[in-house]
Design an enzyme around this catalytic site. Structure first.
Site, PDB file in Angstrom:
ATOM      1  N   ARG A   1      41.381  37.256  39.975  1.00 20.82           N
ATOM      2  CA  ARG A   1      42.032  37.885  41.329  1.00 20.82           C
ATOM      3  C   ARG A   1      41.201  38.250  42.485  1.00 20.82           C
ATOM      4  O   ARG A   1      41.628  38.104  43.552  1.00 20.82           O
ATOM      5  CB  ARG A   1      42.546  39.430  40.841  1.00 20.82           C
ATOM      6  CG  ARG A   1      43.843  39.227  40.108  1.00 20.82           C
ATOM      7  CD  ARG A   1      44.143  40.717  39.400  1.00 20.82           C
ATOM      8  NE  ARG A   1      43.085  41.090  38.190  1.00 20.82           N
ATOM      9  CZ  ARG A   1      43.399  41.957  37.719  1.00 20.82           C
ATOM     10  NH1 ARG A   1      43.976  42.985  38.016  1.00 20.82           N
ATOM     11  NH2 ARG A   1      42.440  42.371  36.700  1.00 20.82           N
TER      12      ARG A   1
ATOM     13  N   ARG B   1      10.922  42.422  64.548  1.00 17.99           N
ATOM     14  CA  ARG B   1      11.181  41.917  63.125  1.00 17.99           C
ATOM     15  C   ARG B   1       9.812  42.412  62.345  1.00 17.99           C
ATOM     16  O   ARG B   1       9.177  43.302  62.652  1.00 17.99           O
ATOM     17  CB  ARG B   1      10.926  40.329  63.394  1.00 17.99           C
ATOM     18  CG  ARG B   1      12.050  39.957  64.227  1.00 17.99           C
ATOM     19  CD  ARG B   1      12.081  38.420  64.551  1.00 17.99           C
ATOM     20  NE  ARG B   1      11.584  37.475  63.488  1.00 17.99           N
ATOM     21  CZ  ARG B   1      10.988  36.178  63.855  1.00 17.99           C
ATOM     22  NH1 ARG B   1      10.731  35.742  64.962  1.00 17.99           N
ATOM     23  NH2 ARG B   1      10.831  35.502  62.604  1.00 17.99           N
TER      24      ARG B   1
ATOM     25  N   ASN C   1      44.804  55.287  33.510  1.00 16.21           N
ATOM     26  CA  ASN C   1      43.512  54.953  32.985  1.00 16.21           C
ATOM     27  C   ASN C   1      42.393  54.585  33.838  1.00 16.21           C
ATOM     28  O   ASN C   1      42.637  53.783  34.672  1.00 16.21           O
ATOM     29  CB  ASN C   1      43.749  53.924  31.731  1.00 16.21           C
ATOM     30  CG  ASN C   1      42.326  53.505  30.872  1.00 16.21           C
ATOM     31  OD1 ASN C   1      41.339  54.589  31.029  1.00 16.21           O
ATOM     32  ND2 ASN C   1      42.235  52.427  30.595  1.00 16.21           N
TER      33      ASN C   1
ATOM     34  N   GLY D   1      39.698  40.091  26.260  1.00 13.86           N
ATOM     35  CA  GLY D   1      40.319  41.193  26.644  1.00 13.86           C
ATOM     36  C   GLY D   1      39.112  42.322  26.378  1.00 13.86           C
ATOM     37  O   GLY D   1      38.009  41.867  25.981  1.00 13.86           O
TER      38      GLY D   1
HETATM   39  C1  UD1 Z   1      41.597  47.973  33.085  1.00 10.85           C
HETATM   40  C2  UD1 Z   1      42.360  48.697  31.837  1.00 10.85           C
HETATM   41  C3  UD1 Z   1      43.212  49.570  32.560  1.00 10.85           C
HETATM   42  C4  UD1 Z   1      42.804  50.246  33.566  1.00 10.85           C
HETATM   43  C5  UD1 Z   1      42.162  49.578  34.600  1.00 10.85           C
HETATM   44  C6  UD1 Z   1      41.322  50.379  35.532  1.00 10.85           C
HETATM   45  C7  UD1 Z   1      42.166  47.466  29.785  1.00 10.85           C
HETATM   46  C8  UD1 Z   1      43.042  46.551  28.975  1.00 10.85           C
HETATM   47  N1  UD1 Z   1      43.041  47.868  31.086  1.00 10.85           N
HETATM   48  O1  UD1 Z   1      42.724  46.980  33.613  1.00 10.85           O
HETATM   49  O2  UD1 Z   1      44.090  50.288  31.600  1.00 10.85           O
HETATM   50  O3  UD1 Z   1      43.950  51.158  34.443  1.00 10.85           O
HETATM   51  O4  UD1 Z   1      41.044  48.678  33.896  1.00 10.85           O
HETATM   52  O5  UD1 Z   1      40.412  49.805  36.542  1.00 10.85           O
HETATM   53  O6  UD1 Z   1      41.201  47.831  29.454  1.00 10.85           O
HETATM   54  N2  UD1 Z   1      36.293  41.953  30.799  1.00 10.85           N
HETATM   55  C9  UD1 Z   1      35.435  41.594  29.964  1.00 10.85           C
HETATM   56  N3  UD1 Z   1      35.907  40.578  28.933  1.00 10.85           N
HETATM   57  C10 UD1 Z   1      37.408  40.370  28.765  1.00 10.85           C
HETATM   58  C11 UD1 Z   1      38.293  41.138  29.706  1.00 10.85           C
HETATM   59  C12 UD1 Z   1      37.436  41.949  31.167  1.00 10.85           C
HETATM   60  O7  UD1 Z   1      34.391  41.667  30.055  1.00 10.85           O
HETATM   61  O8  UD1 Z   1      37.663  39.858  27.807  1.00 10.85           O
HETATM   62  C13 UD1 Z   1      35.824  42.974  31.865  1.00 10.85           C
HETATM   63  C14 UD1 Z   1      35.892  42.477  33.487  1.00 10.85           C
HETATM   64  O9  UD1 Z   1      34.930  41.464  33.809  1.00 10.85           O
HETATM   65  C15 UD1 Z   1      36.098  43.751  34.238  1.00 10.85           C
HETATM   66  C16 UD1 Z   1      36.654  44.814  33.312  1.00 10.85           C
HETATM   67  O10 UD1 Z   1      36.394  44.188  31.839  1.00 10.85           O
HETATM   68  O11 UD1 Z   1      34.831  43.996  34.813  1.00 10.85           O
HETATM   69  C17 UD1 Z   1      37.841  45.061  33.420  1.00 10.85           C
HETATM   70  O12 UD1 Z   1      38.713  44.036  33.382  1.00 10.85           O
HETATM   71  P1  UD1 Z   1      39.923  43.848  34.358  1.00 10.85           P
HETATM   72  O13 UD1 Z   1      40.455  42.419  33.819  1.00 10.85           O
HETATM   73  O14 UD1 Z   1      39.514  44.387  35.685  1.00 10.85           O
HETATM   74  O15 UD1 Z   1      40.927  45.102  33.753  1.00 10.85           O
HETATM   75  P2  UD1 Z   1      42.171  45.735  34.692  1.00 10.85           P
HETATM   76  O16 UD1 Z   1      43.202  44.780  34.409  1.00 10.85           O
HETATM   77  O17 UD1 Z   1      41.556  46.358  35.764  1.00 10.85           O
HETATM   78 CA    CA Z   2      39.638  46.172  36.979  1.00 15.14          CA
END
Ligand code: UD1
Ligand code: CA
Length: 480
Positions: free
Chosen positions: A26, A345, A179, A93
């Site tokens: 995104r 500078r 959350n 995930g």
């Molecule tokens: C997540 C939460 C959601 C919460 C929101 C708050 C989950 C499933 N969802 O959603 O409940 O309301 O944050 O901001 O936890 N990441 C990994 N490995 C993966 C997937 C993600 O390291 O396989 C890391 C991403 O790089 C990121 C973080 O985990 O830094 C969160 O992932 P992201 O996809 O941003 O979760 P949200 O959709 O924002």
């Molecule tokens: Ca996020």
């Protein structure tokens, strides 16, 4: 436990697991979201610096293997923390990501932090970890919780589960408690329940949030903390550039307000950017659109004019930095005046009551007490003494194409306008350099140095095309 403080025991026996292995689609940029810059620093740096302010020492960052080297370089910048890297080859995930960290987890308590949330305050770490019994989640009430996991409770307010936005039915989507992503739990519970998480959901991911329903089903009590309205923005994740910008503006506003509280007169908190650390004395005034970068110290009664940029600068008391000045890696002493439109500078040292004026560029230069360079000059690689006047348009020609040369101009020297000093040169005390002079030799004390081509006058001169006959007379040298 009985003899030591249970609060600090819980923090020092805790590990923060930062999830930074996602693809950040995104954000539409290359690299992990943790590397995105907000308020002048990477998200991961904001997080690690906040952790340094707590008693927590252990950190595990879950990373994609292709960025392991970048993260290990970052880890070296935080010697006070023990940072381990866990790899998640495919981002399946957040639940799967935490599972990759478990083999490296050596403390009893863990707190998961998402790698796209830069400004989690110390209080949130402490609330989650101090007296952690089993599992603790941090939630918040949002005006618009779109995209977030909803907190589902029963009619007695007991937490039941977290449902991700994409998996919510229309009734669940109306829930405004969501959350924040900050979940703390005991290591043994994570080890037992993470492998039980399934990926039968809209995104076919192993959600960390599914732990909650698993715990509830096994009658494991969950602690939760709902953030206040004013705290909520600080746990906002940055999934998109738009969110990154929104979070930055909120953080900048908070920084400006905290400076105002401490007595700094920031003319407009909406037009102030601190991308580093600013320490101010008393009665400091900062006009609009000023940008602070790195470490900046401003002394009492100093004024910073509009649209100025200060980067790694120490400024003394009663200094007047006029508008549109750019000062970096420099030191400005008390009662000095800089600008408008000055460019100081690296390695510039302006001494007490000295003045740098309009369109003057300095580098690797010392300007002594009460000395002035007020208009249109380049003064690089110079040591200038006290009460010396650098006239308009003076250039120190310090570079011969190979080497940068250093020149010395001593005390009470007068450099006339538009003179050029071809370094290396030594101009001694009380010397005068006539306007328009090109200095190629040292100048002795109390002497006048003048080096100008003689002016000639050609009488009855006409441009070539308009000459009808040879009326041009021989040049006449004007006697002085
Ligand atoms: C997540 C939460 C959601 C919460 C929101 C708050 C989950 C499933 N969802 O959603 O409940 O309301 O944050 O901001 O936890 N990441 C990994 N490995 C993966 C997937 C993600 O390291 O396989 C890391 C991403 O790089 C990121 C973080 O985990 O830094 C969160 O992932 P992201 O996809 O941003 O979760 P949200 O959709 O924002
Ligand atoms: Ca996020």
């Amino acid at each position: 436990m009985s003899q030591c403080d249970p609060e600090s025991t819980n923090l020092s026996t805790s590990t923060i697991i930062i999830l930074a292995a996602g693809q950040g689609r995104r954000m539409k940029s290359d690299g992990p979201k943790a590397f995105e810059i907000v308020c002048g620093e990477r998200i991961i740096d904001h997080q690690l610096r906040t952790i340094c302010q707590t008693d927590i020492q252990q950190v595990i960052i879950v990373v994609s293997p292709q960025y392991r080297r970048d993260f290990s370089e970052i880890a070296k910048e935080y010697p006070q923390l023990v940072i381990k890297l866990a790899e998640q080859a495919t981002p399946l995930g957040t639940g799967h990501a935490v599972q990759q960290a478990l083999p490296l987890l050596s403390t009893q308590n863990a707190m998961v932090v998402l790698g796209d949330v830069p400004f989690i305050p110390v209080s949130v770490y402490e609330n989650a970890l101090l007296n952690l019994q089993t599992c603790h989640i941090t939630t918040a009430i949002y005006e618009n919780p779109d995209g977030l996991g909803r907190i589902i409770r029963d009619d007695k307010d007991k937490l039941l589960c977290i449902i991700e936005h994409k998996d919510c039915n229309s009734a669940q989507k109306t829930v405004r408690e969501a959350n924040t992503g900050i979940i703390a739990a005991k290591k043994d519970l994570l080890e037992k329940f993470l492998p039980k998480i399934q990926n039968n959901n809209q995104q076919q991911e192993y959600y960390l949030t599914d732990l909650i329903s698993l715990f509830v089903n096994h009658e494991i009590e969950i602690q939760s903390n709902i953030l206040t309205k004013s705290e909520t923005w600080s746990v906002q994740g940055c999934n998109t550039i738009a969110e990154l910008i929104t979070v930055e503006r909120q953080q900048q506003r908070a920084r400006a307000e905290s400076l105002i509280q401490s007595g700094v007169k920031i003319q407009d908190p909406n037009r102030f950017d601190c991308r580093g650390e600013l320490i101010c004395g008393k009665n400091v005034t900062i006009d609009i659109n000023v940008i602070i970068e790195g470490q900046v110290i401003i002394g009492d009664h100093t004024t910073i004019g509009p649209s100025s940029i200060l980067k790694n600068v120490t400024i003394g008391k009663n200094v007047n930095v006029k508008g549109f000045s750019h000062i970096e890696s420099s030191r400005i002493e008390d009662h000095a005046t800089i600008g408008p439109f000055a460019y100081c500078r690296e390695q510039t040292h302006i001494h007490e009551s000295a003045e740098i004026g309009c369109f003057v560029e300095t580098k690797n230069t010392t300007l002594g007490k009460k000395s002035k360079a007020k208009h249109l000059s380049y003064i690089g690689n110079l040591t200038i003494g006290e009460q010396t006047n650098i006239g308009a348009g003076v250039i120190h020609c310090n570079y011969d194409g190979h080497t940068k040369h250093q020149s010395i101009i001593q005390n009470h020297v007068f450099l006339g306008a538009n003179s050029s000093i071809i370094g290396p040169i030594h101009i001694e005390n009380h010397a005068t350099v006539a306007a328009g002079t090109t200095i190629t030799k040292n100048v002795a004390k109390k002497s006048l140095a003048i080096a100008r081509a003689k002016q000639v006058q050609i009488n009855n001169w006409r441009p070539k095309q308009s000459r009808t006959q040879t009326t041009v007379e021989a040049p006449v040298t004007i006697e002085e």
